[in-house]
Enzyme design. Structure first.
Site, PDB file in Angstrom:
ATOM      1  N   GLY A 101       5.138  70.545  33.961  1.00 48.82           N
ATOM      2  CA  GLY A 101       5.710  71.777  33.398  1.00 48.82           C
ATOM      3  C   GLY A 101       5.437  72.968  34.292  1.00 48.82           C
ATOM      4  O   GLY A 101       5.345  74.110  33.830  1.00 48.82           O
TER       5      GLY A 101
ATOM      6  N   GLY B 100       7.530  76.212  34.234  1.00 46.90           N
ATOM      7  CA  GLY B 100       7.633  76.936  32.968  1.00 46.90           C
ATOM      8  C   GLY B 100       6.887  78.263  32.966  1.00 46.90           C
ATOM      9  O   GLY B 100       6.362  78.714  33.985  1.00 46.90           O
ATOM     10  N   GLN B 101       6.847  78.869  31.785  1.00 42.90           N
ATOM     11  CA  GLN B 101       6.247  80.204  31.654  1.00 42.90           C
ATOM     12  C   GLN B 101       4.778  80.206  32.064  1.00 42.90           C
ATOM     13  O   GLN B 101       4.332  81.070  32.808  1.00 42.90           O
ATOM     14  CB  GLN B 101       6.382  80.707  30.200  1.00 42.90           C
ATOM     15  CG  GLN B 101       5.957  82.166  30.032  1.00 42.90           C
ATOM     16  CD  GLN B 101       5.672  82.557  28.583  1.00 42.90           C
ATOM     17  OE1 GLN B 101       5.622  81.713  27.692  1.00 42.90           O
ATOM     18  NE2 GLN B 101       5.476  83.844  28.351  1.00 42.90           N
TER      19      GLN B 101
ATOM     20  N   ARG C 165      13.107  70.324  34.294  1.00 39.14           N
ATOM     21  CA  ARG C 165      14.369  70.908  33.858  1.00 39.14           C
ATOM     22  C   ARG C 165      14.782  72.131  34.695  1.00 39.14           C
ATOM     23  O   ARG C 165      15.918  72.295  35.055  1.00 39.14           O
ATOM     24  CB  ARG C 165      14.275  71.326  32.383  1.00 39.14           C
ATOM     25  CG  ARG C 165      14.540  70.177  31.438  1.00 39.14           C
ATOM     26  CD  ARG C 165      14.814  70.670  30.043  1.00 39.14           C
ATOM     27  NE  ARG C 165      13.717  71.466  29.502  1.00 39.14           N
ATOM     28  CZ  ARG C 165      13.704  71.989  28.288  1.00 39.14           C
ATOM     29  NH1 ARG C 165      14.717  71.812  27.491  1.00 39.14           N
ATOM     30  NH2 ARG C 165      12.679  72.686  27.857  1.00 39.14           N
TER      31      ARG C 165
ATOM     32  N   ASP D  48       9.908  63.728  35.401  1.00 38.15           N
ATOM     33  CA  ASP D  48      10.133  63.746  33.953  1.00 38.15           C
ATOM     34  C   ASP D  48       8.923  63.036  33.340  1.00 38.15           C
ATOM     35  O   ASP D  48       8.680  61.855  33.623  1.00 38.15           O
ATOM     36  CB  ASP D  48      11.435  62.975  33.666  1.00 38.15           C
ATOM     37  CG  ASP D  48      11.716  62.836  32.179  1.00 38.15           C
ATOM     38  OD1 ASP D  48      10.796  63.090  31.366  1.00 38.15           O
ATOM     39  OD2 ASP D  48      12.841  62.446  31.829  1.00 38.15           O
TER      40      ASP D  48
ATOM     41  N   TYR E  99       7.443  70.905  16.394  1.00 40.20           N
ATOM     42  CA  TYR E  99       6.538  71.400  17.427  1.00 40.20           C
ATOM     43  C   TYR E  99       5.090  71.300  16.949  1.00 40.20           C
ATOM     44  O   TYR E  99       4.214  70.790  17.649  1.00 40.20           O
ATOM     45  CB  TYR E  99       6.904  72.858  17.734  1.00 40.20           C
ATOM     46  CG  TYR E  99       6.052  73.525  18.781  1.00 40.20           C
ATOM     47  CD1 TYR E  99       6.181  73.185  20.121  1.00 40.20           C
ATOM     48  CD2 TYR E  99       5.147  74.530  18.431  1.00 40.20           C
ATOM     49  CE1 TYR E  99       5.418  73.814  21.093  1.00 40.20           C
ATOM     50  CE2 TYR E  99       4.390  75.169  19.398  1.00 40.20           C
ATOM     51  CZ  TYR E  99       4.524  74.819  20.725  1.00 40.20           C
ATOM     52  OH  TYR E  99       3.775  75.453  21.676  1.00 40.20           O
TER      53      TYR E  99
ATOM     54  N   LYS F 251       1.897  69.144  18.264  1.00 40.19           N
ATOM     55  CA  LYS F 251       0.683  69.817  18.750  1.00 40.19           C
ATOM     56  C   LYS F 251      -0.561  69.297  18.026  1.00 40.19           C
ATOM     57  O   LYS F 251      -1.575  69.007  18.650  1.00 40.19           O
ATOM     58  CB  LYS F 251       0.805  71.340  18.611  1.00 40.19           C
ATOM     59  CG  LYS F 251       1.714  71.982  19.651  1.00 40.19           C
ATOM     60  CD  LYS F 251       1.254  71.723  21.092  1.00 40.19           C
ATOM     61  CE  LYS F 251       2.123  72.400  22.133  1.00 40.19           C
ATOM     62  NZ  LYS F 251       1.868  71.926  23.515  1.00 40.19           N
TER      63      LYS F 251
HETATM   64  N1  SER Z   1       4.914  80.421  21.937  1.00 44.29           N
HETATM   65  C1  SER Z   1       5.156  79.166  21.294  1.00 44.29           C
HETATM   66  C2  SER Z   1       6.406  79.178  20.528  1.00 44.29           C
HETATM   67  O1  SER Z   1       6.788  80.226  20.091  1.00 44.29           O
HETATM   68  C3  SER Z   1       4.048  78.849  20.370  1.00 44.29           C
HETATM   69  O2  SER Z   1       3.145  78.028  20.940  1.00 44.29           O
HETATM   70  O3  SER Z   1       6.987  78.163  20.327  1.00 44.29           O
END
Ligand code: SER
Length: 318
Positions: free
Chosen positions: A11, A14-15, A39, A56, A145, A149
């Site tokens: 990842g 990503g951010q 991605r 991936d 999600y 987690k």
């Molecule tokens: N920042 C994430 C989200 O909004 C939360 O872990 O999905």
């Protein structure tokens, strides 16, 4: 202490990944930190400052090949769908978030890697106390999600207890940053608002007034990941995952802080019911005393310091 010499980051585009890769490369040397993305196209610096590969995480063979060939000893496993995207594609979210983590843990068991796994405020649910959310409390998330987690936290603890894999993680609040925008999250408004405030002086917020959530500025998130992985394991009572927190605000408070610095900024609301419901099931602020006690966690940025730094740096970039 766990000595990190060769690190793989999934990842990495990503951010969190783009900034964590840069920080780890500065600290451990560019060649020793392998960025793996899938991605999103990597930006130039990610490719120029050290190895980059396209992986991936649901493909175990490709992942294992990278770990074995480069003798990776530590994996920061960030690849994941965020909360709103996971509600759009729950089956894909299960595959990527759980399948990816399972692959990372199995590979780490075989190759002796330590693993960092980011959990989230999303690992809590409507039955969790929302103020000063305890380290150990009810976790009954009602989003895909959140399911991935909380399952991920348990799976990481299991691999530690059962196989001795050195797994560690934090529960991040919403993360605010200016280098790579987040995609598909519920707390993303707190990033988008800055882009719109600088470009158009106006932002339409998808969460309602009064929706207070736990938040953190990216430099603190990066510090948390590295400090936890460098902490002496003898001091860790918890592993997966530590509450970490820095600030807590509702949209109108963030808008007011921006308006103080950009007086003609205006915020309107157009509420997205899906993300609003997700946000209402999450903590307003977590109790992070376990992280403070066990590995000296302490954030550097509060709301005002974050807003100053965001506006300064994002204005330069835009
Ligand atoms: N920042 C994430 C989200 O909004 C939360 O872990 O999905």
């Amino acid at each position: 202490m766990h000595g990190m010499k060769t690190i793989l980051i999934t990842g990495a585009t990503g951010q969190i990944g783009t900034e964590l890769t840069r920080a780890l490369r500065t600290k451990y040397g560019g060649q020793n930190v392998i960025a793996a993305g899938h991605r999103r196209e990597p930006d130039k610096s990610l490719v120029e400052q050290g190895p980059f590969c396209r992986i991936d995480v649901t493909h175990r063979e490709a992942l294992e090949k990278a770990v074995a060939e480069r003798r990776v000893d530590t994996i920061f496993h960030l690849a994941s769908l965020l909360s709103a995207d996971a509600e759009k594609k729950p089956q894909l979210a299960w595959d990527v978030n759980m399948g990816g983590l399972f692959n990372v843990l199995e590979i780490s068991r075989a190759h002796g890697c330590a693993v960092f796994f980011p959990s989230s405020i999303g690992a809590f649910g409507p039955l969790t106390p929302q103020d000063n959310t305890p380290q150990d409390t009810i976790q009954r998330p009602n989003t895909m999600y959140g399911v991935t987690k909380v399952s991920g936290e348990l799976l990481c603890d299991y691999y530690h207890q059962r196989y001795g894999v050195d797994t560690r993680g934090v529960r991040y609040p919403g993360l605010i940053s200016y280098q790579t925008p987040p995609t598909g999250g519920t707390t993303d408004y707190a990033v988008h608002i800055f882009y719109e405030a600088i470009k158009n002086r106006r932002y339409e917020c998808f969460l309602a007034e009064g929706t207070r959530l736990d938040m953190m500025y990216m430099p603190d998130a990066i510090k948390a990941a590295i400090d936890l992985m460098e902490a002496d394991s003898a001091h860790l009572v918890h592993r997966n995952s530590f509450n970490v927190t820095a600030m807590s605000f509702a949209p109108e408070q963030l808008a007011a802080a921006i308006k103080q610095r950009i007086p003609d900024f205006v915020m309107d609301y157009r509420i997205d019911p899906v993300r609003q419901a997700i946000a209402e099931s999450w903590p307003r602020y977590m109790d992070d005393s376990a992280a403070r006690q066990e590995w000296d966690w302490q954030p550097d940025y509060d709301l005002d310091a974050m807003v100053d730094d965001m506006l300064e740096n994002l204005s330069k970039r835009l």
